[in-house]
Scaffold this active site. Structure first.
Site, PDB file in Angstrom:
ATOM      1  N   GLU A 213      -0.965   9.837  -6.461  1.00  0.00           N
ATOM      2  CA  GLU A 213      -1.019   9.096  -5.186  1.00  0.00           C
ATOM      3  C   GLU A 213      -0.036   7.948  -5.319  1.00  0.00           C
ATOM      4  O   GLU A 213      -0.377   6.889  -5.848  1.00  0.00           O
ATOM      5  CB  GLU A 213      -2.440   8.564  -4.941  1.00  0.00           C
ATOM      6  CG  GLU A 213      -3.505   9.642  -4.862  1.00  0.00           C
ATOM      7  CD  GLU A 213      -3.533  10.364  -3.507  1.00  0.00           C
ATOM      8  OE1 GLU A 213      -2.843   9.932  -2.575  1.00  0.00           O
ATOM      9  OE2 GLU A 213      -4.254  11.379  -3.420  1.00  0.00           O
TER      10      GLU A 213
ATOM     11  N   CYS B 127      -0.282   1.095   0.464  1.00  0.00           N
ATOM     12  CA  CYS B 127       0.623   2.239   0.329  1.00  0.00           C
ATOM     13  C   CYS B 127       0.957   2.803   1.702  1.00  0.00           C
ATOM     14  O   CYS B 127       2.008   3.412   1.891  1.00  0.00           O
ATOM     15  CB  CYS B 127       0.018   3.302  -0.574  1.00  0.00           C
ATOM     16  SG  CYS B 127      -1.628   3.793  -0.082  1.00  0.00           S
TER      17      CYS B 127
HETATM   18  P1  NAD Z   1       2.162   0.414 -10.736  1.00  0.00           P
HETATM   19  O1  NAD Z   1       2.825   1.736 -10.700  1.00  0.00           O
HETATM   20  O2  NAD Z   1       2.912  -0.740 -11.272  1.00  0.00           O
HETATM   21  O3  NAD Z   1       0.799   0.503 -11.595  1.00  0.00           O
HETATM   22  C1  NAD Z   1      -0.240   1.384 -11.245  1.00  0.00           C
HETATM   23  C2  NAD Z   1      -1.086   1.705 -12.466  1.00  0.00           C
HETATM   24  O4  NAD Z   1      -0.349   2.580 -13.317  1.00  0.00           O
HETATM   25  C3  NAD Z   1      -1.466   0.501 -13.326  1.00  0.00           C
HETATM   26  O5  NAD Z   1      -2.804   0.656 -13.742  1.00  0.00           O
HETATM   27  C4  NAD Z   1      -0.501   0.603 -14.496  1.00  0.00           C
HETATM   28  O6  NAD Z   1      -0.983   0.000 -15.670  1.00  0.00           O
HETATM   29  C5  NAD Z   1      -0.408   2.105 -14.657  1.00  0.00           C
HETATM   30  N1  NAD Z   1       0.799   2.612 -15.332  1.00  0.00           N
HETATM   31  C6  NAD Z   1       2.076   2.235 -15.129  1.00  0.00           C
HETATM   32  N2  NAD Z   1       2.906   2.995 -15.865  1.00  0.00           N
HETATM   33  C7  NAD Z   1       2.137   3.876 -16.537  1.00  0.00           C
HETATM   34  C8  NAD Z   1       2.401   4.917 -17.471  1.00  0.00           C
HETATM   35  N3  NAD Z   1       3.632   5.207 -17.843  1.00  0.00           N
HETATM   36  N4  NAD Z   1       1.363   5.611 -17.964  1.00  0.00           N
HETATM   37  C9  NAD Z   1       0.116   5.340 -17.574  1.00  0.00           C
HETATM   38  N5  NAD Z   1      -0.215   4.364 -16.703  1.00  0.00           N
HETATM   39  C10 NAD Z   1       0.791   3.637 -16.194  1.00  0.00           C
HETATM   40  O7  NAD Z   1       1.679   0.108  -9.226  1.00  0.00           O
HETATM   41  P2  NAD Z   1       1.105  -1.234  -8.584  1.00  0.00           P
HETATM   42  O8  NAD Z   1       2.179  -2.251  -8.477  1.00  0.00           O
HETATM   43  O9  NAD Z   1      -0.181  -1.609  -9.243  1.00  0.00           O
HETATM   44  O10 NAD Z   1       0.708  -0.721  -7.118  1.00  0.00           O
HETATM   45  C11 NAD Z   1       1.600  -0.643  -6.042  1.00  0.00           C
HETATM   46  C12 NAD Z   1       2.120   0.772  -5.882  1.00  0.00           C
HETATM   47  O11 NAD Z   1       1.038   1.696  -5.785  1.00  0.00           O
HETATM   48  C13 NAD Z   1       2.914   0.947  -4.594  1.00  0.00           C
HETATM   49  O12 NAD Z   1       4.021   1.756  -4.860  1.00  0.00           O
HETATM   50  C14 NAD Z   1       1.931   1.651  -3.673  1.00  0.00           C
HETATM   51  O13 NAD Z   1       2.525   2.394  -2.636  1.00  0.00           O
HETATM   52  C15 NAD Z   1       1.206   2.525  -4.640  1.00  0.00           C
HETATM   53  N6  NAD Z   1      -0.100   2.930  -4.126  1.00  0.00           N
HETATM   54  C16 NAD Z   1      -0.239   4.215  -3.709  1.00  0.00           C
HETATM   55  C17 NAD Z   1      -1.442   4.631  -3.163  1.00  0.00           C
HETATM   56  C18 NAD Z   1      -1.621   6.030  -2.651  1.00  0.00           C
HETATM   57  O14 NAD Z   1      -2.770   6.430  -2.466  1.00  0.00           O
HETATM   58  N7  NAD Z   1      -0.570   6.796  -2.415  1.00  0.00           N
HETATM   59  C19 NAD Z   1      -2.515   3.733  -3.081  1.00  0.00           C
HETATM   60  C20 NAD Z   1      -2.335   2.433  -3.546  1.00  0.00           C
HETATM   61  C21 NAD Z   1      -1.113   2.045  -4.067  1.00  0.00           C
END
Ligand code: NAD
Length: 512
Positions: free
Chosen positions: A266, A300
């Site tokens: 997601e 998002c």
């Molecule tokens: P992010 O990608 O920085 O982090 C999200 C999560 O992923 C965190 O818990 C982080 O620690 C983890 N993570 C990062 N790299 C990883 C890896 N290599 N392996 C495992 N875990 C890892 O995102 P953010 O800044 O917290 O959130 C904003 C983003 O999330 C925006 O792009 C938004 O659109 C997206 N988002 C999408 C949805 C959806 O349902 N499509 C919902 C909410 C947020």
């Protein structure tokens, strides 16, 4: 209280105590937690080590071997109790979401309501994990499809829906027979610790009333990317549900696939709306304002691109610019404020960078400046920006996780539809129109290529019941409603011979 004099430490202690979390859990740890409302450090929580993480996943796998044997409606009873506990804690948890993420009060509460709604959905689902009976060509045989628990479900969540995303996954995973292991965003560990404590309360009541449940049914891993990576690579986690940026999904997806695991991704969105010549402009104004500015542009599904027909551009856009200029920005806990802070300085800097790029590409920027910088120097409030763009170029193609709305004039419906689809992301989309041909075309096979396509409401937000997720670089996953539960289970086809002969399919003979 002004932003300059605001302090949350005492309130955090009492809020966490209301969930049953001891003050000790908030002090002395290596992970500093800050409130984006005033930039204050509100806790220092402990992080799990890589060794402990591996042990916790092994323990969750052991829990799976027992939990899968508990009948699904009984598993549903645990989720029913979780829903009750969430109802009881709604005000406190909603407040904590607001303090940790900076959401306005109604949105903090709304996030908890979404958790309650998915629990209700999952309870019903626990009696509806249906398979099929399939016609077979062989006499005295029966063919059927059954659904079985899959195994440990790994949940990785983003900062902007710090607890709802857990519940979307956990409520379904648990009724499907899977223990969960959750790695929340390192920016929002407090709401995760509170949610885990609320879950433990529900579990205690479930066991007290005779319910069977193994230890380690729900595990919380507080830590950074390295901890997430252990979850992603672990062979005893057959399903990873990861919510976050497309950059994260680009790493996580192939790693899970390399070990033949399954993933629900997601990821980022770059959501658009089309305003047709026949649109109800009062309704459109409200729909666009909430979708583009709400949650300070940190959803998002936030509306980021607006295509306005040339016949209504000069009526709608000045009204929108006026709304952007007058919207109330400030402490999200204060009634009357509609826009809270950005999560941190990084988010503000990325917003400014995108606005500079838009200017270079010929964009006319309204708003986007920092506000309350003097009262709260470590907090980052920004006036939402509306940018009139000559065409869809440069930063318009990317998701910048901040309140920037790019507005582009169009003359032909098919041109607007092509622009809607001509970005790498495919999460959500809308059309504002009273023309039934346009509306139907937008949701048709040749229409929006997104996972969500709405008519006369903005693209932002979701309601439990529908499957949530998007296409292309949004990752392709579906969560929450409809038949999203199937991703959390293992499908099996069974053929049973209740006769005394052994006819082979396709008329094959093999007489020995
Ligand atoms: P992010 O990608 O920085 O982090 C999200 C999560 O992923 C965190 O818990 C982080 O620690 C983890 N993570 C990062 N790299 C990883 C890896 N290599 N392996 C495992 N875990 C890892 O995102 P953010 O800044 O917290 O959130 C904003 C983003 O999330 C925006 O792009 C938004 O659109 C997206 N988002 C999408 C949805 C959806 O349902 N499509 C919902 C909410 C947020």
């Amino acid at each position: 209280m002004t932003l300059a004099t605001l302090t949350f430490s005492a309130e955090i202690t009492s809020l966490m105590a209301s969930f049953g979390v001891d003050e000790k859990a908030l002090k002395g740890g290596t992970l500093a937690v800050r409130s984006p409302i005033n930039g204050e450090t509100i806790a220092n929580v402990a992080e799990i080590s890589t060794d402990e993480t591996r042990k916790a996943i092994d323990a969750a796998h052991k829990a799976f071997l027992e939990w899968r044997l508990v009948p699904a409606p009984q598993r549903g009873e645990l989720i029913r109790l979780l829903g009750e506990e969430l109802r009881a804690a709604k005000i406190e948890l909603g407040r904590l979401v607001s303090i940790e993420v900076g959401k306005i009060t109604s949105e903090g509460l709304g996030e908890v309501q979404e958790m309650i709604d998915i629990c209700d959905f999952a309870v019903g689902l626990s009696r509806q994990l249906y398979g099929l009976t399939i016609a077979t060509e062989r006499a005295e045989h029966r063919m059927m499809e059954t659904w079985h628990p899959l195994g440990v479900t790994g949940i990785i969540s983003a900062f902007n829906f710090p607890v709802a995303v857990w519940s979307w996954n956990a409520a379904l995973a648990l009724v499907c027979g899977n223990p969960t292991v959750w790695k929340p965003s390192e920016k929002t560990p407090l709401t995760a610790i509170a949610t885990q404590a609320i879950f433990e309360k529900a579990l205690k009541r479930y066991i007290a009333q005779g319910g069977k449940a193994p230890a380690n049914l729900s595990t919380l891993l507080i830590g950074g990317r390295d901890i997430g990576e252990i979850l992603v690579d672990h062979p005893k986690v057959p399903l990873i549900s990861a919510t976050g940026s497309t950059a994260m999904g680009r790493t996580v997806g192939p790693r899970v696939a390399a070990r033949f695991g399954r993933s629900i991704l997601e990821l980022g969105g770059n959501n658009a709306a089309i305003v047709g010549p026949s649109a109800d402009l009062d309704l459109t104004l409200r729909g666009v304002a909430f979708a583009a500015m709400g949650t300070a542009g940190q959803r998002c599904t936030t509306l980021r691109r607006l295509f306005v027909h040339e016949s209504v551009y000069d009526t709608l856009v000045p009204r929108l610019i006026k709304a952007y200029g007058s919207v109330t920005i400030g402490n999200p806990l204060e009634a009357g404020n509609l826009i809270g802070p950005l999560i941190d300085k990084g988010a503000f800097d990325r917003m400014q960078h995108a606005l500079d790029a838009a200017r270079s590409a010929g964009g006319k920027v309204h708003g986007g400046d920092r506000v309350h910088g003097e009262a709260a120097s470590s907090a980052y409030y920004a006036r939402p920006a509306l940018v009139e763009m000559p065409e869809q170029v440069g930063p318009v193609i990317d998701e910048t996780f901040a309140p920037i709305l790019y507005v582009i004039k169009y003359s032909d419906f098919d041109q607007a539809l092509a622009l809607n689809n001509d970005v790498p992301q495919g999460l959500s989309s809308s059309i504002f129109t009273n023309d039934i041909r346009e509306a139907e075309a937008f949701v048709s096979d040749r229409g929006s290529d997104c996972g969500i396509a709405n008519v006369n409401i903005g693209p932002s937000g979701a309601e439990i019941g529908g499957a949530f997720g998007g296409e292309k670089e949004t990752g392709g996953g579906r969560e929450s409603g409809s038949d999203a539960w199937k991703a959390y289970m293992r499908r099996q086809t069974n053929t049973v011979n209740y006769g005394r002969t052994l006819p082979l399919a396709q008329g094959v003979k093999f007489d020995i």
